[in-house]
Design a protein around this motif. Structure first.
Motif, PDB file in Angstrom:
ATOM      1  N   ARG A   1       0.827  -1.206   0.000  1.00 57.82           N
ATOM      2  CA  ARG A   1       0.000   0.000   0.000  1.00 57.82           C
ATOM      3  C   ARG A   1       0.868   1.265   0.000  1.00 57.82           C
ATOM      4  NH1 ARG A   1      -5.656   0.955   1.009  1.00 57.82           N
ATOM      5  NH2 ARG A   1      -5.749   3.129   0.396  1.00 57.82           N
ATOM      6  N   ALA A   2       1.979   1.222   0.727  1.00 57.38           N
ATOM      7  CA  ALA A   2       2.863   2.385   0.822  1.00 57.38           C
ATOM      8  C   ALA A   2       3.549   2.694  -0.500  1.00 57.38           C
ATOM      9  CB  ALA A   2       3.904   2.168   1.914  1.00 57.38           C
ATOM     10  N   THR A   3       3.824   1.671  -1.281  1.00 59.03           N
ATOM     11  CA  THR A   3       4.500   1.919  -2.556  1.00 59.03           C
ATOM     12  C   THR A   3       3.549   2.456  -3.620  1.00 59.03           C
ATOM     13  OG1 THR A   3       4.193  -0.393  -3.198  1.00 59.03           O
ATOM     14  CG2 THR A   3       6.301   0.204  -2.171  1.00 59.03           C
ATOM     15  N   THR A   4       2.251   2.303  -3.411  1.00 59.73           N
ATOM     16  CA  THR A   4       1.294   2.819  -4.386  1.00 59.73           C
ATOM     17  C   THR A   4       0.665   4.133  -3.971  1.00 59.73           C
ATOM     18  OG1 THR A   4      -0.496   1.534  -3.389  1.00 59.73           O
ATOM     19  CG2 THR A   4       0.721   0.507  -5.205  1.00 59.73           C
ATOM     20  N   ASP A   5       0.741   4.474  -2.706  1.00 54.07           N
ATOM     21  CA  ASP A   5       0.141   5.709  -2.185  1.00 54.07           C
ATOM     22  C   ASP A   5       1.253   6.596  -1.627  1.00 54.07           C
ATOM     23  OD1 ASP A   5      -1.498   7.651  -1.152  1.00 54.07           O
ATOM     24  OD2 ASP A   5      -2.723   6.286   0.036  1.00 54.07           O
ATOM     25  N   PRO A   6       1.363   7.840  -2.071  1.00 51.21           N
ATOM     26  CA  PRO A   6       2.497   8.675  -1.655  1.00 51.21           C
ATOM     27  C   PRO A   6       2.434   9.200  -0.217  1.00 51.21           C
ATOM     28  CG  PRO A   6       1.045   9.923  -3.082  1.00 51.21           C
ATOM     29  CD  PRO A   6       0.520   8.517  -3.059  1.00 51.21           C
ATOM     30  N   ARG A   7       1.338   8.965   0.486  1.00 49.81           N
ATOM     31  CA  ARG A   7       1.235   9.492   1.855  1.00 49.81           C
ATOM     32  C   ARG A   7       2.149   8.725   2.800  1.00 49.81           C
ATOM     33  NH1 ARG A   7      -5.196   9.722   2.118  1.00 49.81           N
ATOM     34  NH2 ARG A   7      -4.866   7.784   0.993  1.00 49.81           N
ATOM     35  N   ALA A   8       2.734   9.457   3.736  1.00 45.80           N
ATOM     36  CA  ALA A   8       3.713   8.878   4.663  1.00 45.80           C
ATOM     37  C   ALA A   8       3.067   8.009   5.740  1.00 45.80           C
ATOM     38  CB  ALA A   8       4.525   9.977   5.318  1.00 45.80           C
ATOM     39  N   ARG A   9       1.771   8.111   5.920  1.00 47.54           N
ATOM     40  CA  ARG A   9       1.138   7.347   6.996  1.00 47.54           C
ATOM     41  C   ARG A   9       1.231   5.843   6.765  1.00 47.54           C
ATOM     42  NH1 ARG A   9      -5.325   8.236   6.319  1.00 47.54           N
ATOM     43  NH2 ARG A   9      -5.537   7.203   4.302  1.00 47.54           N
ATOM     44  N   TRP A  10       1.301   5.412   5.508  1.00 50.84           N
ATOM     45  CA  TRP A  10       1.421   3.983   5.227  1.00 50.84           C
ATOM     46  C   TRP A  10       2.787   3.469   5.643  1.00 50.84           C
ATOM     47  CZ3 TRP A  10      -2.998   1.898   4.856  1.00 50.84           C
ATOM     48  CH2 TRP A  10      -4.051   2.564   4.244  1.00 50.84           C
ATOM     49  N   TRP A  11       3.819   4.282   5.441  1.00 49.68           N
ATOM     50  CA  TRP A  11       5.160   3.871   5.865  1.00 49.68           C
ATOM     51  C   TRP A  11       5.254   3.841   7.389  1.00 49.68           C
ATOM     52  CZ3 TRP A  11       8.285   1.447   2.819  1.00 49.68           C
ATOM     53  CH2 TRP A  11       8.197   1.655   1.438  1.00 49.68           C
ATOM     54  N   THR A  12       4.581   4.769   8.040  1.00 50.13           N
ATOM     55  CA  THR A  12       4.559   4.771   9.501  1.00 50.13           C
ATOM     56  C   THR A  12       3.866   3.514  10.027  1.00 50.13           C
ATOM     57  OG1 THR A  12       4.481   7.180   9.481  1.00 50.13           O
ATOM     58  CG2 THR A  12       3.869   6.094  11.529  1.00 50.13           C
ATOM     59  N   ALA A  13       2.732   3.180   9.427  1.00 51.73           N
ATOM     60  CA  ALA A  13       2.010   1.968   9.837  1.00 51.73           C
ATOM     61  C   ALA A  13       2.852   0.725   9.558  1.00 51.73           C
ATOM     62  CB  ALA A  13       0.671   1.889   9.113  1.00 51.73           C
TER      63      ALA A  13
ATOM     64  N   SER B   1      12.194  -4.648  -7.550  1.00 52.86           N
ATOM     65  CA  SER B   1      11.100  -4.039  -8.306  1.00 52.86           C
ATOM     66  C   SER B   1      11.466  -2.662  -8.851  1.00 52.86           C
ATOM     67  CB  SER B   1       9.850  -3.935  -7.438  1.00 52.86           C
ATOM     68  OG  SER B   1      10.059  -3.014  -6.393  1.00 52.86           O
ATOM     69  N   GLY B   2      12.644  -2.176  -8.534  1.00 59.18           N
ATOM     70  CA  GLY B   2      13.077  -0.872  -9.039  1.00 59.18           C
ATOM     71  C   GLY B   2      12.233   0.256  -8.470  1.00 59.18           C
ATOM     72  N   PRO B   3      12.331   0.509  -7.161  1.00 55.23           N
ATOM     73  CA  PRO B   3      11.447   1.471  -6.522  1.00 55.23           C
ATOM     74  C   PRO B   3      11.792   2.913  -6.905  1.00 55.23           C
ATOM     75  CG  PRO B   3      13.146   0.857  -4.997  1.00 55.23           C
ATOM     76  CD  PRO B   3      13.339   0.008  -6.237  1.00 55.23           C
ATOM     77  N   ALA B   4      10.844   3.786  -6.649  1.00 55.53           N
ATOM     78  CA  ALA B   4      11.123   5.213  -6.762  1.00 55.53           C
ATOM     79  C   ALA B   4      12.103   5.594  -5.653  1.00 55.53           C
ATOM     80  CB  ALA B   4       9.828   6.006  -6.622  1.00 55.53           C
ATOM     81  N   ARG B   5      12.866   6.620  -5.901  1.00 54.81           N
ATOM     82  CA  ARG B   5      13.876   7.044  -4.918  1.00 54.81           C
ATOM     83  C   ARG B   5      13.228   7.364  -3.565  1.00 54.81           C
ATOM     84  NH1 ARG B   5      18.599   8.254  -6.483  1.00 54.81           N
ATOM     85  NH2 ARG B   5      20.128   9.320  -5.218  1.00 54.81           N
ATOM     86  N   ARG B   6      12.047   7.972  -3.620  1.00 52.69           N
ATOM     87  CA  ARG B   6      11.331   8.315  -2.387  1.00 52.69           C
ATOM     88  C   ARG B   6      10.975   7.060  -1.603  1.00 52.69           C
ATOM     89  NH1 ARG B   6       6.386   9.946  -4.402  1.00 52.69           N
ATOM     90  NH2 ARG B   6       5.734   7.803  -4.101  1.00 52.69           N
ATOM     91  N   ASP B   7      10.516   6.015  -2.302  1.00 51.95           N
ATOM     92  CA  ASP B   7      10.148   4.768  -1.624  1.00 51.95           C
ATOM     93  C   ASP B   7      11.364   4.080  -1.011  1.00 51.95           C
ATOM     94  OD1 ASP B   7       7.498   5.123  -2.209  1.00 51.95           O
ATOM     95  OD2 ASP B   7       7.531   3.821  -3.977  1.00 51.95           O
ATOM     96  N   ALA B   8      12.477   4.128  -1.699  1.00 52.15           N
ATOM     97  CA  ALA B   8      13.691   3.514  -1.168  1.00 52.15           C
ATOM     98  C   ALA B   8      14.137   4.213   0.117  1.00 52.15           C
ATOM     99  CB  ALA B   8      14.806   3.556  -2.210  1.00 52.15           C
ATOM    100  N   TRP B   9      14.062   5.521   0.137  1.00 51.50           N
ATOM    101  CA  TRP B   9      14.454   6.261   1.343  1.00 51.50           C
ATOM    102  C   TRP B   9      13.477   6.014   2.482  1.00 51.50           C
ATOM    103  CZ3 TRP B   9      18.891   8.031   2.692  1.00 51.50           C
ATOM    104  CH2 TRP B   9      19.812   8.396   1.712  1.00 51.50           C
ATOM    105  N   ARG B  10      12.209   5.959   2.165  1.00 54.84           N
ATOM    106  CA  ARG B  10      11.215   5.710   3.219  1.00 54.84           C
ATOM    107  C   ARG B  10      11.344   4.300   3.782  1.00 54.84           C
ATOM    108  NH1 ARG B  10       5.748   8.867   1.259  1.00 54.84           N
ATOM    109  NH2 ARG B  10       6.584  10.953   1.607  1.00 54.84           N
ATOM    110  N   TRP B  11      11.642   3.326   2.917  1.00 57.70           N
ATOM    111  CA  TRP B  11      11.855   1.975   3.426  1.00 57.70           C
ATOM    112  C   TRP B  11      13.091   1.943   4.316  1.00 57.70           C
ATOM    113  CZ3 TRP B  11      15.915  -1.375   3.215  1.00 57.70           C
ATOM    114  CH2 TRP B  11      15.678  -2.626   3.776  1.00 57.70           C
ATOM    115  N   ALA B  12      14.155   2.628   3.900  1.00 58.74           N
ATOM    116  CA  ALA B  12      15.382   2.662   4.710  1.00 58.74           C
ATOM    117  C   ALA B  12      15.117   3.303   6.070  1.00 58.74           C
ATOM    118  CB  ALA B  12      16.479   3.409   3.963  1.00 58.74           C
ATOM    119  N   LEU B  13      14.304   4.342   6.096  1.00 61.71           N
ATOM    120  CA  LEU B  13      13.960   4.981   7.366  1.00 61.71           C
ATOM    121  C   LEU B  13      13.141   4.032   8.243  1.00 61.71           C
ATOM    122  CD1 LEU B  13      14.085   7.620   8.991  1.00 61.71           C
ATOM    123  CD2 LEU B  13      11.966   8.283   7.873  1.00 61.71           C
ATOM    124  N   ALA B  14      12.198   3.319   7.636  1.00 61.08           N
ATOM    125  CA  ALA B  14      11.406   2.341   8.393  1.00 61.08           C
ATOM    126  C   ALA B  14      12.296   1.213   8.904  1.00 61.08           C
ATOM    127  CB  ALA B  14      10.289   1.783   7.513  1.00 61.08           C
TER     128      ALA B  14
END
Length: 97
Positions: A31-43, A72-85
């Motif tokens: 869900r987090a990789t398809t929706d740009p809102r940060a709340r999915w990464w927090t969850a 899957s070749g993520p967007a740069r934003r998704d890679a950084w958010r996953w690293a933060l999580a």
């Protein structure tokens, strides 16, 4: 009930909770990789923290999620958010060990 069956049912309950946590974390990752809102990464991070608290091997799901995201070749934003999580899950597991 037979005492032996009851014993194994009680032991299996904790593993079922860990499995449910990892399953929800996988859903939240998708869900987090398809929706740009940060709340999915927090969850996602909080769910993995809870699953890792229940059993330390649940943190291995974080590695599997990272490899899947990398392949899957993520967007740069998704890679950084996953690293933060991942850092949050790693730091929280170090706090209670």
């Amino acid at each position: 009930m037979l005492p032996l069956i009851q014993q194994y049912a009680q032991e299996g309950r904790s593993y079922a909770l860990v499995t449910a946590g990892v399953t929800w974390a996988t859903y939240l990752l998708l869900r987090a990789t398809t929706d740009p809102r940060a709340r999915w990464w927090t969850a996602y991070a909080l769910t993995l923290v809870l699953a890792s608290w229940l059993h330390e091997f649940a943190a291995l799901a974080l590695v599997a999620h990272g490899l899947t995201l990398w392949r899957s070749g993520p967007a740069r934003r998704d890679a950084w958010r996953w690293a933060l999580a991942a850092a949050a899950v790693g730091a929280s597991s170090c706090l209670w060990r």
